[in-house]
Design a protein around this motif. Structure first.
Motif, mmCIF file in Angstrom:
data_model
loop_
_atom_site.group_PDB
_atom_site.id
_atom_site.type_symbol
_atom_site.label_atom_id
_atom_site.label_comp_id
_atom_site.label_asym_id
_atom_site.label_seq_id
_atom_site.Cartn_x
_atom_site.Cartn_y
_atom_site.Cartn_z
ATOM 1 N N MET A 1 0.848 -1.175 0.000
ATOM 2 C CA MET A 1 0.000 0.000 0.000
ATOM 3 C C MET A 1 0.892 1.236 0.000
ATOM 4 S SD MET A 1 -2.809 1.143 2.866
ATOM 5 C CE MET A 1 -3.933 -0.167 2.496
ATOM 6 N N ASN A 2 0.634 2.165 -0.905
ATOM 7 C CA ASN A 2 1.452 3.367 -0.932
ATOM 8 C C ASN A 2 0.965 4.364 0.116
ATOM 9 O OD1 ASN A 2 -0.687 4.918 -2.010
ATOM 10 N ND2 ASN A 2 -0.155 4.340 -4.087
ATOM 11 N N ASN A 3 1.748 5.413 0.349
ATOM 12 C CA ASN A 3 1.447 6.363 1.412
ATOM 13 C C ASN A 3 0.123 7.076 1.215
ATOM 14 O OD1 ASN A 3 3.693 5.741 2.874
ATOM 15 N ND2 ASN A 3 4.949 7.381 2.016
ATOM 16 N N SER A 4 -0.196 7.474 -0.012
ATOM 17 C CA SER A 4 -1.460 8.169 -0.225
ATOM 18 C C SER A 4 -2.638 7.251 0.077
ATOM 19 C CB SER A 4 -1.553 8.739 -1.641
ATOM 20 O OG SER A 4 -1.564 7.696 -2.592
ATOM 21 N N SER A 5 -2.513 5.982 -0.235
ATOM 22 C CA SER A 5 -3.583 5.041 0.084
ATOM 23 C C SER A 5 -3.731 4.864 1.590
ATOM 24 C CB SER A 5 -3.333 3.685 -0.565
ATOM 25 O OG SER A 5 -3.418 3.790 -1.959
ATOM 26 N N ALA A 6 -2.639 4.823 2.302
ATOM 27 C CA ALA A 6 -2.687 4.698 3.758
ATOM 28 C C ALA A 6 -3.315 5.935 4.377
ATOM 29 C CB ALA A 6 -1.286 4.474 4.313
ATOM 30 N N VAL A 7 -2.984 7.097 3.851
ATOM 31 C CA VAL A 7 -3.561 8.349 4.345
ATOM 32 C C VAL A 7 -5.056 8.384 4.053
ATOM 33 C CG1 VAL A 7 -3.580 10.859 4.036
ATOM 34 C CG2 VAL A 7 -1.405 9.642 4.226
ATOM 35 N N LYS A 9 -7.045 5.873 3.596
ATOM 36 C CA LYS A 9 -7.702 4.885 4.444
ATOM 37 C C LYS A 9 -7.900 5.435 5.850
ATOM 38 C CE LYS A 9 -7.306 0.169 6.165
ATOM 39 N NZ LYS A 9 -6.520 -1.060 6.168
ATOM 40 N N ALA A 10 -6.888 6.073 6.400
ATOM 41 C CA ALA A 10 -6.979 6.641 7.743
ATOM 42 C C ALA A 10 -8.034 7.747 7.800
ATOM 43 C CB ALA A 10 -5.623 7.177 8.185
#
Length: 68
Positions: A1-7, A9-10
């Motif tokens: 998962m890339n950072n933008s996806s993690a952000v 999601k959060a």
């Protein structure tokens, strides 16, 4: 998962935490919808609309190979 996806999601989990809680404790889709409508009435939110969106998305997603 890339950072933008993690952000993303959060952010989603924060914004829709009440809906996530409703989905977790509801017995079935009908109860999810009823609880989401009740929550919206009390808090002026759009949890019901998101519950409908998720239900439609999950039905469509189950018809395809999806990694959601």
């Amino acid at each position: 998962m890339n950072n933008s996806s993690a952000v993303e999601k959060a952010e989603y989990q924060e914004q829709f935490a009440p809906l996530i809680d409703i989905i977790t404790r509801a017995e079935d889709d009908k109860e999810v919808m009823a609880l989401a409508k009740a929550y919206d009435s009390e808090h002026g939110t759009e949890m019901f609309a998101e519950a409908v969106h998720l239900t439609v998305y999950c039905i469509a997603c189950s018809k395809f190979d999806c990694d959601c």
